[in-house]
Design a protein around this motif. Sequence first.
Motif, short mmCIF file in Angstrom:
data_model
loop_
_atom_site.label_atom_id
_atom_site.label_comp_id
_atom_site.label_asym_id
_atom_site.label_seq_id
_atom_site.Cartn_x
_atom_site.Cartn_y
_atom_site.Cartn_z
N VAL A 32 0.86 -1.17 0.00
CA VAL A 32 0.00 0.00 0.00
C VAL A 32 0.90 1.22 0.00
CG1 VAL A 32 -1.83 1.25 1.20
CG2 VAL A 32 -1.77 -1.26 1.27
N ASP A 33 0.96 1.91 -1.14
CA ASP A 33 1.85 3.05 -1.32
C ASP A 33 1.28 4.26 -0.58
OD1 ASP A 33 3.43 5.15 -2.19
OD2 ASP A 33 3.55 4.42 -4.26
N VAL A 34 2.01 4.72 0.44
CA VAL A 34 1.56 5.88 1.23
C VAL A 34 2.47 7.09 1.01
CG1 VAL A 34 0.45 4.47 3.00
CG2 VAL A 34 2.87 5.08 3.25
N SER A 35 3.35 7.00 0.03
CA SER A 35 4.34 8.06 -0.17
C SER A 35 3.73 9.38 -0.62
CB SER A 35 5.40 7.61 -1.18
OG SER A 35 4.82 7.38 -2.45
N ARG A 36 2.50 9.34 -1.18
CA ARG A 36 1.90 10.57 -1.69
C ARG A 36 0.76 11.07 -0.81
NH1 ARG A 36 2.22 9.90 -8.31
NH2 ARG A 36 4.24 8.84 -8.31
N LEU A 37 0.66 10.55 0.38
CA LEU A 37 -0.30 11.11 1.33
C LEU A 37 0.17 12.50 1.76
CD1 LEU A 37 -1.21 8.04 3.57
CD2 LEU A 37 -2.34 8.88 1.51
N PRO A 38 -0.73 13.36 2.24
CA PRO A 38 -0.38 14.76 2.53
C PRO A 38 0.40 14.93 3.83
CG PRO A 38 -2.66 14.36 3.08
CD PRO A 38 -2.17 13.09 2.44
N TYR A 39 1.52 14.21 3.93
CA TYR A 39 2.36 14.29 5.12
C TYR A 39 3.79 14.66 4.73
CZ TYR A 39 -1.61 11.69 7.01
OH TYR A 39 -2.87 11.29 7.36
N GLY A 40 3.92 15.54 3.74
CA GLY A 40 5.24 15.86 3.22
C GLY A 40 5.76 17.25 3.59
N GLU A 41 5.22 17.81 4.69
CA GLU A 41 5.61 19.17 5.08
C GLU A 41 6.34 19.18 6.41
OE1 GLU A 41 5.16 21.76 3.07
OE2 GLU A 41 4.18 20.45 1.59
N ILE A 42 7.14 20.23 6.61
CA ILE A 42 7.81 20.49 7.88
C ILE A 42 7.27 21.81 8.41
CG2 ILE A 42 10.01 20.92 9.05
CD1 ILE A 42 11.36 19.34 6.76
#
Length: 324
Positions: free
Chosen positions: A47-57
């Motif tokens: 299950v690819d989760v790499s593009r979920l909206p959790y890419g911010e600092i």
Amino acid sequence: MRPFAYERAATADDALRLHEDGAYYLGGGTNLVDLMRLGVEEPARLVDVSRLPYGEIELRPDGSLLIGAAVGNSDLAADRTVRESQPMLAQAVLAGASGQIRNLATVGGNLLQRTRCSYFQDADKPCNKRDPGSGCPARDGDNHNLAILGHSEACVATHPSDMAVALAALDASVHVRGRGGERTIPIGDLHRLPGNDPQRDTVLESGDLITAVEVPPLDIPSRYRKVRERASFAFALVSIAAALDVEGGTVRDVRIALGGVAHKPWRARRAEEALRGAPAIGEEFQRAAEAELDLAEPLRDNAYKVPLARNLIVRTLTELGEQS
């Protein structure tokens, strides 16, 4: 490699729905895909989760950082806010893996890479982490870079993450979303010592998804240092994440976490307790290091890690004391 299904999650709820028995979450895949190629891991579904909206600092008003689980390791180390507010964390990330791997690896995936040794990665060898009850050949075999603290008869592997060691010293916490809702786990409680069930690296339950890491502010001198067999990509023989607050020649506060010595990042609580209120001098640093390492139980070929860890603690704290 065993055939598997692939799904890309669009939302966290989607990821939880798609995750079922035999499924694995896929971030950068730098550890999981390697283990699949070796036949060590055989997921029925990714299950690819790499593009979920959790890419911010996010820098919060109180000075803490909220780091999304999908943030890339290279992006984390290069972020100006991280480098200025938490330099120890940036140093640790840069010490881990090669640039190419850091470009793919994610924060969540880094925390969840398997605690492992060469026997775990060889599907033809017995290993309690792969096949509970089959034995731990590393105890009497190739153990020169394995655990000296917190190991058990069942497993002597060491946790490979540099980033997790820094997060342990920083008292970070991990935000998790699971089927029962959202919760926060102190980083020190996320990873497990092996005990009798070394197949479980963390306390996460099936389907749990790491969404972010929260790092409290730290405004005292800190440093990450890693000793390894070669300057290029290599796991730590011993590493240290340390922070030291000195006032009037006395230690007011101290944080020490060690890598390369245990099944999880090792928070040196004994050493910290011995140092608070003590003079910030080399003799006290050595006394504190020895108090912590009294817990060590070296194997046949890794007793060198005890003096190495002691010297690393003393040297790093001495340098931080000079900055205070």
